[in-house]
Design a protein around this motif. Structure first.
Motif: not given
Length: 408
Positions: A1-3, A136, A139, A277-278
């Motif tokens: 997940m992007n910040k 979340e 991550q 994240t992947k």
């Protein structure tokens, strides 16, 4: 997940952690340089770290009950203000021109930093579940841990460049400003904690202390993950002693080759953070990361060249976040929320106690353990339990799948 998907409060904590890590790393470098410039003594250097470490452990051992009853957001901000002011103390001594005032300033600074660091770390760790959703957490822990490790790698280089063009006391101003910026960033976190005002007494404190440890040991999964993380910290402590003699002595490396060796782990950690994240978040990946990370230490026992040693460190950096971030998230999710601050402090105490044990283990010349054998032993300490839980996880997954097929 992007910040970008995280809450504004988490981003404020993340930014605050980054700038304070830079300030702390830069300050730590100039503390040692300034003290050695004054005393020329390695004994004073060791004493400076003991001044940081011993009061810190003592306070952490007795303060955990109080952490359940404070406003976490307010306490974090106050600690950053204390750090910001403390970094001005050796600066005042340096500007006075009196060496003894500078040394006193350094002693007070190290003592204050040692006292507030475990409190800050425990509270920020326990605050994270309030700032992120459960999905979340893995991550978020990875992002925090990875960027802090990167800053610990980047900050010394930037500090070295600054020292080429500015006097040493300028770094103290920068460190103080960094903690002030961290305080400003933390101001963006809304206060959700509710202050509890118990009637403090020795009996109440003792009962709370016992209740915290009793609760901690009531969760065997959390205890297991804490012990595994402590073994990793034991290994980290040992490598602090043997990394330099391994590269410079065993492999006849140059100073720049040791610098690259030191930098490959945090670079690998950043790669591992991105890799996480992947990948799916599960026990299989977590224990695979632990086992593989331990194997990277084992391989250092056998490497004949410095580039292969770099590759081992890079591999360890990539794999350890797969365990560290997930085990931290498990702890945050499963620990009782009303005691999370206290239990976080107990967890951190386990982790911080094992690092000096690793230092002592690697430093004990009477054991007659070579540098290479030390890598083999500390790697084995990690690989064996990691492999056991990895195989157990695979077996349980296969048993569950077989059971489902039989039902169908």
């Amino acid at each position: 997940m992007n910040k970008k998907g995280y809450s504004r409060s988490f981003k404020s904590l993340w930014i605050g952690e980054i700038v304070s890590e830079f300030g702390g790393a830069a300050g730590g470098i100039v503390n040692g340089l300034l003290l050695y410039e004054i005393t020329g003594s390695k004994e004073w250097m060791g004493a400076l770290w003991l001044i940081y470490f011993l009061p810190s452990l003592a306070l952490q051992g007795i303060s955990s009950p109080f952490l359940n009853h404070v406003i976490k957001e307010k306490m974090l901000k106050n600690i950053q203000l204390i750090r910001s002011g403390a970094y001005l103390l050796p600066l005042l001594g340096y500007l006075s021109g009196e060496d003894y005032i500078t040394i006193i300033g350094l002693i007070i600074l190290q003592c204050l930093l040692g006292l507030v660091q475990p409190i800050y770390a425990s509270l920020s760790f326990s605050l994270l579940p309030d700032l992120c959703t459960e999905k979340e957490l893995v991550q978020a822990n990875s992002l925090l841990d990875g960027t802090l490790r990167l800053m610990s790698f980047i900050a010394p280089g930037i500090t070295s460049l600054l020292l080429l063009v500015s006097p040493i006391y300028v770094i103290y101003v920068i460190s103080s400003l960094m903690f002030l910026l961290s305080y400003i960033s933390l101001l963006q976190i809304p206060q959700k904690s509710v202050e509890k005002i118990p009637t403090w007494s020795k009996k109440f404190w003792w009962e709370e202390l016992k209740a915290g440890y009793f609760t901690f040991f009531q969760y065997p999964h959390l205890l297991k993950l804490t012990i595994l993380s402590s073994i990793v910290q034991f290994a980290v402590g040992a490598t602090m002693v043997i990394n330099v003699p391994f590269i410079r002595g065993e492999l006849n490396g140059q100073a720049w080759e040791y610098a690259v060796f030191s930098g490959t782990f945090p670079v690998g950690y950043a790669i591992g953070m991105l890799l996480l994240t992947k990948l799916p978040k599960n026990n299989l990946l977590m224990y695979a990361g632990l086992t593989g990370g331990g194997l990277s230490f084992v391989l250092l026992n056998f490497v004949p060249t410095i580039p292969l040693a770099w590759a081992c460190e890079l591999l360890g950096g990539i794999l350890f976040p797969l365990f560290n971030s997930q085990s931290a998230a498990y702890f945050q999710r499963e620990a009782p929320r009303e005691r999370l601050s206290q239990l976080s402090s107990i967890r951190l105490l386990f982790l911080r106690l094992t690092m000096p044990l690793g230092i002592l283990f690697a430093s004990a010349s009477f054991l007659g353990i070579s540098t290479r054998l030390t890598y083999l032993l500390i790697g084995t300490f990690i690989v064996l339990p990691g492999l056991y839980f990895l195989i157990k996880t695979i077996f349980n997954r296969d048993s569950s799948a077989k059971h489902i097929r039989n039902i169908v």
